[in-house]
Design a protein around this motif. Structure first.
Motif, PDB file in Angstrom:
ATOM      1  N   ALA A 184       0.835  -1.217   0.000  1.00 52.30           N
ATOM      2  CA  ALA A 184       0.000   0.000   0.000  1.00 52.30           C
ATOM      3  C   ALA A 184       0.862   1.256   0.000  1.00 52.30           C
ATOM      4  O   ALA A 184       0.492   2.275  -0.583  1.00 52.30           O
ATOM      5  CB  ALA A 184      -0.920  -0.006   1.219  1.00 52.30           C
ATOM      6  N   PHE A 185       2.015   1.178   0.641  1.00 51.98           N
ATOM      7  CA  PHE A 185       2.943   2.306   0.739  1.00 51.98           C
ATOM      8  C   PHE A 185       3.600   2.632  -0.607  1.00 51.98           C
ATOM      9  O   PHE A 185       3.839   3.796  -0.927  1.00 51.98           O
ATOM     10  CB  PHE A 185       4.015   1.975   1.796  1.00 51.98           C
ATOM     11  N   ALA A 186       3.854   1.616  -1.402  1.00 51.52           N
ATOM     12  CA  ALA A 186       4.559   1.786  -2.684  1.00 51.52           C
ATOM     13  C   ALA A 186       3.695   2.499  -3.723  1.00 51.52           C
ATOM     14  O   ALA A 186       2.467   2.500  -3.645  1.00 51.52           O
ATOM     15  CB  ALA A 186       4.986   0.425  -3.212  1.00 51.52           C
ATOM     16  N   ASP A 187       4.376   3.118  -4.697  1.00 50.00           N
ATOM     17  CA  ASP A 187       3.665   3.765  -5.811  1.00 50.00           C
ATOM     18  C   ASP A 187       3.095   2.703  -6.751  1.00 50.00           C
ATOM     19  O   ASP A 187       2.073   2.912  -7.411  1.00 50.00           O
ATOM     20  CB  ASP A 187       4.629   4.661  -6.606  1.00 50.00           C
ATOM     21  N   GLU A 188       3.800   1.591  -6.813  1.00 52.43           N
ATOM     22  CA  GLU A 188       3.371   0.485  -7.680  1.00 52.43           C
ATOM     23  C   GLU A 188       3.600  -0.800  -6.890  1.00 52.43           C
ATOM     24  O   GLU A 188       4.663  -0.986  -6.313  1.00 52.43           O
ATOM     25  CB  GLU A 188       4.233   0.485  -8.953  1.00 52.43           C
ATOM     26  N   SER A 189       2.598  -1.665  -6.841  1.00 47.90           N
ATOM     27  CA  SER A 189       2.783  -2.894  -6.067  1.00 47.90           C
ATOM     28  C   SER A 189       2.390  -4.125  -6.870  1.00 47.90           C
ATOM     29  O   SER A 189       1.499  -4.079  -7.718  1.00 47.90           O
ATOM     30  CB  SER A 189       1.991  -2.826  -4.766  1.00 47.90           C
ATOM     31  N   HIS A 190       3.098  -5.213  -6.563  1.00 46.10           N
ATOM     32  CA  HIS A 190       2.870  -6.479  -7.275  1.00 46.10           C
ATOM     33  C   HIS A 190       2.720  -7.602  -6.261  1.00 46.10           C
ATOM     34  O   HIS A 190       3.604  -7.816  -5.430  1.00 46.10           O
ATOM     35  CB  HIS A 190       4.039  -6.778  -8.213  1.00 46.10           C
ATOM     36  N   PHE A 191       1.609  -8.316  -6.345  1.00 45.57           N
ATOM     37  CA  PHE A 191       1.313  -9.418  -5.442  1.00 45.57           C
ATOM     38  C   PHE A 191       1.539 -10.736  -6.189  1.00 45.57           C
ATOM     39  O   PHE A 191       0.985 -10.964  -7.245  1.00 45.57           O
ATOM     40  CB  PHE A 191      -0.133  -9.321  -4.962  1.00 45.57           C
ATOM     41  N   LYS A 192       2.404 -11.568  -5.629  1.00 49.11           N
ATOM     42  CA  LYS A 192       2.758 -12.869  -6.242  1.00 49.11           C
ATOM     43  C   LYS A 192       3.221 -12.699  -7.689  1.00 49.11           C
ATOM     44  O   LYS A 192       2.901 -13.513  -8.574  1.00 49.11           O
ATOM     45  CB  LYS A 192       1.589 -13.849  -6.136  1.00 49.11           C
ATOM     46  N   PHE A 193       3.972 -11.647  -7.918  1.00 49.51           N
ATOM     47  CA  PHE A 193       4.428 -11.292  -9.274  1.00 49.51           C
ATOM     48  C   PHE A 193       5.301 -12.362  -9.909  1.00 49.51           C
ATOM     49  O   PHE A 193       5.243 -12.585 -11.115  1.00 49.51           O
ATOM     50  CB  PHE A 193       5.212  -9.971  -9.176  1.00 49.51           C
ATOM     51  N   PHE A 194       6.136 -13.024  -9.109  1.00 52.74           N
ATOM     52  CA  PHE A 194       7.087 -13.995  -9.660  1.00 52.74           C
ATOM     53  C   PHE A 194       6.560 -15.434  -9.655  1.00 52.74           C
ATOM     54  O   PHE A 194       7.270 -16.341 -10.033  1.00 52.74           O
ATOM     55  CB  PHE A 194       8.406 -13.937  -8.891  1.00 52.74           C
ATOM     56  N   HIS A 195       5.316 -15.612  -9.194  1.00 51.82           N
ATOM     57  CA  HIS A 195       4.760 -16.978  -9.092  1.00 51.82           C
ATOM     58  C   HIS A 195       4.438 -17.566 -10.457  1.00 51.82           C
ATOM     59  O   HIS A 195       4.142 -16.868 -11.393  1.00 51.82           O
ATOM     60  CB  HIS A 195       3.494 -16.956  -8.232  1.00 51.82           C
TER      61      HIS A 195
END
Length: 195
Positions: A184-195
């Protein structure tokens, strides 16, 4: 454009949680003894009736308390040599190897103990922000020298680390609820991006 990458470690960059793996490789007998002893606490944890930090500290302490720093670091290096690169997600490895290092800075922000994550961070040439083990006279006390680097604490540690720097974009990678605040803090976030 100056970017900051913030990577969670366990599950995000790795295929498996490293805490149990390291503790098991450190002392198998002690590990299983402590695992049985902590089973009721693990159940309470699953039910949300006890703090994760307490269970984690107690379990790690049960296996490693009283051990010399040199031995812990030696075993951490051996652990790294035995599990790298196969424990690292292929996509994560490719991403890290191809980062534009001139225009980006990177952090591994992990709830795991700095002890066993450090060799991986060193290999990646990425600064490590993790839960830190407390030592007195070179002996592990069984306590943490910092707060558990999870949830809100991840953001606190990042802010402290970059307080005098300006980034055009902060990009975070995570895979569990413990990364929610960082994402939430980041400008851009990725959840399980490398999965």
């Amino acid at each position: 454009m100056k970017k900051l990458y913030c990577f969670d470690f366990d599950g995000t960059l790795t295929y498996r949680d490293t805490m149990f793996l390291y503790l098991k490789s450190y002392d198998k007998k002690k590990f299983y003894r402590q695992f049985v002893k902590h089973t009721p606490l693990f159940i309470l944890l699953k039910l949300g009736l006890i703090e994760a930090e307490k269970v984690k500290r107690s379990f790690i302490s049960g296996v490693l308390k009283g051990e010399k720093k040199e031995k812990l670091e030696l075993k951490a290096q051996k652990f790294f040599e035995e599990h790298y690169p196969q424990i690292i997600r292929k996509n994560a490895l490719d991403f890290i190897e191809n980062m534009d290092r001139e225009n980006t800075e990177s952090l591994i922000v992990s709830a795991s103990l700095d002890l066993w994550v450090k060799p991986f961070a060193d290999k990646f040439q990425i600064k490590l922000l993790a839960t830190e083990a407390e030592f007195r006279n070179g002996i592990f006390t069984g306590n943490f020298a910092t707060k558990n680097c999870n949830g809100r604490e991840k953001v606190n540690r990042i802010k402290k680390e970059i307080e005098n720097e300006k980034f055009d974009k902060i990009i975070a990678f995570g895979d569990t609820s413990g990364d929610k605040e960082m994402l939430a803090f980041a400008d851009e976030s990725h959840f399980k991006f490398f999965h």
